[in-house]
Design a protein around this motif. Structure first.
Motif, PDB file in Angstrom:
ATOM      1  N   GLN A  55     -12.057   5.454   2.298  1.00 23.95           N
ATOM      2  CA  GLN A  55     -11.172   4.737   3.201  1.00 23.95           C
ATOM      3  C   GLN A  55     -11.963   3.844   4.142  1.00 23.95           C
ATOM      4  N   SER A  92     -10.067   6.281   8.088  1.00 27.69           N
ATOM      5  CA  SER A  92     -10.755   7.549   7.901  1.00 27.69           C
ATOM      6  C   SER A  92     -10.715   8.398   9.175  1.00 27.69           C
ATOM      7  N   TRP A 104      -2.481   2.319   2.688  1.00 24.58           N
ATOM      8  CA  TRP A 104      -3.649   2.760   1.907  1.00 24.58           C
ATOM      9  C   TRP A 104      -3.219   3.813   0.889  1.00 24.58           C
ATOM     10  N   SER A 112      -4.539   9.632  -3.257  1.00 19.38           N
ATOM     11  CA  SER A 112      -3.773  10.180  -2.134  1.00 19.38           C
ATOM     12  C   SER A 112      -3.124  11.500  -2.504  1.00 19.38           C
TER      13      SER A 112
END
Length: 155
Positions: free
Chosen positions: A39, A44, A97, A105
């Motif tokens: 990320q 993050s 994201w 994910s």
């Protein structure tokens, strides 16, 4: 030594919690490494803040400790309040994201759930078992550290 000093018997037939701790430690370091590696830095930071808040909250709920629960809720509130600043990303950016990296994910989400449960399961809620013997906390901690160390060596 515990048996002599504290007059408790140690149960030698148990120890799987150390293995669970190793799995929890391995998953913990894997998730942190994935957050940092995959990320953007601000996303993050938000992800790790949410992860550790959920971990604290889960520990508080499963062990019925009000201080841990309060710490989890406080840190989750702080992470939410700190989102969308110059140091941390916003929740919509994290969502974007996640949509762009749906398989990763999903894998992270599963690992977060498993590691939170494994980590809280590896820590005893009470130092003395129902039979009156003291639990081997060293095995729990050593398992967690061993799992973390193995993951660091494999990376």
């Amino acid at each position: 030594m515990f048996e002599v000093i504290m007059d408790f018997g140690i149960q030698n037939d148990r120890g799987f919690s150390g293995v669970v701790g190793a799995i929890g430690g391995f998953l913990l370091m894997s998730i942190i490494g994935t957050f940092v590696q995959e990320q953007e830095e601000k996303i993050s930071i938000l992800s790790m803040g949410m992860y550790f808040s959920i971990l604290l909250l889960q520990l508080g709920i499963t062990t019925s400790r009000k201080l841990w629960t309060l710490a989890g809720l406080s840190s989750l509130t702080a992470v939410s309040a700190g989102s969308n600043t110059q140091y941390m990303s916003s929740f919509p950016k994290l969502h974007n994201w996640m949509m762009e990296n749906s398989r990763l994910s999903l894998l992270i989400l599963i690992c977060v759930c498993v590691s939170v449960m494994a980590f809280s399961a590896s820590l005893p809620s009470n130092i003395i078992s129902s039979s009156g013997a003291i639990k081997n906390i060293v095995a729990h901690g050593a398992g967690i550290l061993f799992g973390m160390g193995v993951q660091i060596l494999l990376r």
